[in-house]
Scaffold this motif. Structure first.
Motif, PDB file in Angstrom:
ATOM      1  N   TRP A   4       4.175 -63.029 -98.905  1.00  0.00           N
ATOM      2  CA  TRP A   4       4.172 -64.345 -98.270  1.00  0.00           C
ATOM      3  C   TRP A   4       5.569 -64.717 -97.786  1.00  0.00           C
ATOM      4  O   TRP A   4       6.533 -64.711 -98.543  1.00  0.00           O
ATOM      5  CB  TRP A   4       3.640 -65.402 -99.234  1.00  0.00           C
TER       6      TRP A   4
ATOM      7  N   MET B   1       3.130 -67.984 -94.809  1.00  0.00           N
ATOM      8  CA  MET B   1       2.250 -67.086 -94.078  1.00  0.00           C
ATOM      9  C   MET B   1       2.238 -65.728 -94.766  1.00  0.00           C
ATOM     10  O   MET B   1       3.288 -65.200 -95.139  1.00  0.00           O
ATOM     11  CB  MET B   1       2.703 -66.896 -92.639  1.00  0.00           C
TER      12      MET B   1
ATOM     13  N   GLY C 230      -1.946 -62.524 -92.103  1.00  0.00           N
ATOM     14  CA  GLY C 230      -1.725 -63.652 -91.212  1.00  0.00           C
ATOM     15  C   GLY C 230      -2.209 -64.995 -91.720  1.00  0.00           C
ATOM     16  O   GLY C 230      -2.018 -66.012 -91.067  1.00  0.00           O
ATOM     17  N   ARG C 231      -2.841 -65.042 -92.892  1.00  0.00           N
ATOM     18  CA  ARG C 231      -3.309 -66.307 -93.466  1.00  0.00           C
ATOM     19  C   ARG C 231      -2.097 -67.216 -93.684  1.00  0.00           C
ATOM     20  O   ARG C 231      -1.032 -66.756 -94.067  1.00  0.00           O
ATOM     21  CB  ARG C 231      -4.030 -66.053 -94.785  1.00  0.00           C
ATOM     22  N   HIS C 232      -2.267 -68.507 -93.411  1.00  0.00           N
ATOM     23  CA  HIS C 232      -1.160 -69.430 -93.606  1.00  0.00           C
ATOM     24  C   HIS C 232      -1.628 -70.688 -94.327  1.00  0.00           C
ATOM     25  O   HIS C 232      -2.802 -71.074 -94.241  1.00  0.00           O
ATOM     26  CB  HIS C 232      -0.514 -69.785 -92.259  1.00  0.00           C
TER      27      HIS C 232
END
Length: 104
Positions: free
Chosen positions: A27, A39, A44-46
């Motif tokens: 992260w 992120m 790509g999850r934020h």
């Protein structure tokens, strides 16, 4: 504390008093005002963390137990550590479900 969306991406984690929680190195973070935007560099999850969530993330730079986290926060927010524990655990559960923290 604001851990963003609560869509689990993994099974719920069970915390014990001896559980040591640490940041997941995947992260990336950036502070924007009082908030922290995070992120995952792999998927790509934020998510966004507000002031208290940001402070918990900072504490987790050093692997810590929930009790240790609550003790630090209690000193900073003039609150009782045991009263904070349920909220801190819930927040950490959110972070764990997103893969932002590791629990040992």
């Amino acid at each position: 504390m604001g851990a963003g969306p609560k869509k689990p991406v993994s099974e719920p984690v069970t915390f014990t008093p001896a559980s040591v929680i640490s940041q997941n190195a995947d992260w990336l973070t950036a502070q924007i005002g009082e908030d922290l935007v995070m992120m995952n560099s792999v998927n790509g999850r934020h998510i966004g963390l507000t002031e208290t969530g940001r402070r918990i993330w900072e504490i987790l730079e050093t692997p810590s137990t929930i009790g240790q986290i609550c003790t630090v926060l209690a000193g900073e927010y003039a609150a009782e550590a045991d009263e904070m524990a349920p909220d801190v655990e819930s927040f950490l559960q959110d972070l764990a479900s997103l893969g932002a923290v590791a629990v040992k």
